[in-house]
Scaffold this motif. Sequence first.
Motif, PDB file in Angstrom:
ATOM      1  N   ASP A   5      -7.053   6.232   3.855  1.00  0.00           N
ATOM      2  CA  ASP A   5      -7.677   4.905   3.749  1.00  0.00           C
ATOM      3  C   ASP A   5      -7.248   4.102   2.519  1.00  0.00           C
ATOM      4  N   PRO A   6      -7.068   4.726   1.322  1.00  0.00           N
ATOM      5  CA  PRO A   6      -6.638   3.922   0.170  1.00  0.00           C
ATOM      6  C   PRO A   6      -5.288   3.233   0.375  1.00  0.00           C
ATOM      7  N   ILE A   7      -4.425   3.790   1.233  1.00  0.00           N
ATOM      8  CA  ILE A   7      -3.112   3.209   1.493  1.00  0.00           C
ATOM      9  C   ILE A   7      -3.113   2.396   2.779  1.00  0.00           C
ATOM     10  N   LEU A   8      -3.601   2.988   3.845  1.00  0.00           N
ATOM     11  CA  LEU A   8      -3.594   2.334   5.155  1.00  0.00           C
ATOM     12  C   LEU A   8      -4.854   1.502   5.325  1.00  0.00           C
ATOM     13  N   ASP A  36      -7.076  -1.949   6.342  1.00  0.00           N
ATOM     14  CA  ASP A  36      -7.121  -2.727   7.587  1.00  0.00           C
ATOM     15  C   ASP A  36      -6.014  -3.781   7.618  1.00  0.00           C
ATOM     16  N   ASN A  37      -5.749  -4.376   6.471  1.00  0.00           N
ATOM     17  CA  ASN A  37      -4.716  -5.404   6.400  1.00  0.00           C
ATOM     18  C   ASN A  37      -3.328  -4.826   6.686  1.00  0.00           C
ATOM     19  N   TYR A  64       9.388  -2.091   7.838  1.00  0.00           N
ATOM     20  CA  TYR A  64       8.727  -3.353   7.493  1.00  0.00           C
ATOM     21  C   TYR A  64       7.469  -3.109   6.665  1.00  0.00           C
ATOM     22  N   ILE A  65       6.646  -2.166   7.102  1.00  0.00           N
ATOM     23  CA  ILE A  65       5.367  -1.948   6.416  1.00  0.00           C
ATOM     24  C   ILE A  65       5.572  -1.218   5.089  1.00  0.00           C
TER      25      ILE A  65
END
Length: 253
Positions: free
Chosen positions: A112-115, A117-118, A148-149
């Motif tokens: 969650d800290p990396i992935l 919602d944005n 890209y991400i």
Amino acid sequence: MSFKSIIPIVPKNYNHNIVIADDADVIADEWELRESLDRFVEKTGVTPSVVTVYDDMWMNGSNTLEDYAYNRYLQEFGDEMHWLIVYSRPKVYSSDGAADWKWEGMQGDDTDPILTDNITQKFNNYLYKNLEDESKNVGTSIAESFDYITGKISRFPKLSALFMPLFMLGFILFHAYFMLGFNELKYRKAVPAPEEGADDVSDVSYGDYNSNKKVSYKDPVQGEKMCPYCGGYFSSKLSKCPHCDARISDDYQ
């Protein structure tokens, strides 16, 4: 706690193995995809994996592709630091040659800290656009989406997010400086000036005060007291010497 909530921290002690299982035979260049996934895990600490299946492979045992992706995640990984992409298509194409494909992403709780919602939304949009392009292979579409991400993710917090915790830290340190008496440490080596018998204290240091003029000692007049550090006279109503800035206790006369 404020810093912890805005600085992306991911655990390092877990299985970093990347899984690529092309059971639907849609990935033309597995090495291209693996290199993209390697770059992603190197920058983020999150390990991505890709699984492709035919629709009937998950429809027999799961109600939805999301359920299958969840169970497949538990089957493949024993930690919460992977990001699994499951792509599915029918075995037989429609009469017009189009494939009714679908895909599902499943991420572990510790990602969650990396992935955020944005970030995941940007990935979803980019991957959907790539998969819509029938000229691109599925493996290439997924690889380009990860590339890209990867360029969009930063392990450093935004300066705007740091403002409030830095302000709180400065506020606490400012008050602690005075409450703990650190502002008076400059007087720790100060010694009282001689009370009598000296009429010249030029070039004699008392703490941070250096007298460069003659001071004539005399008995204080009514309403005055003498500073024991520099020998200057000032009103007894003051708690600080106006000459050397030394703090004088109220019981000193």
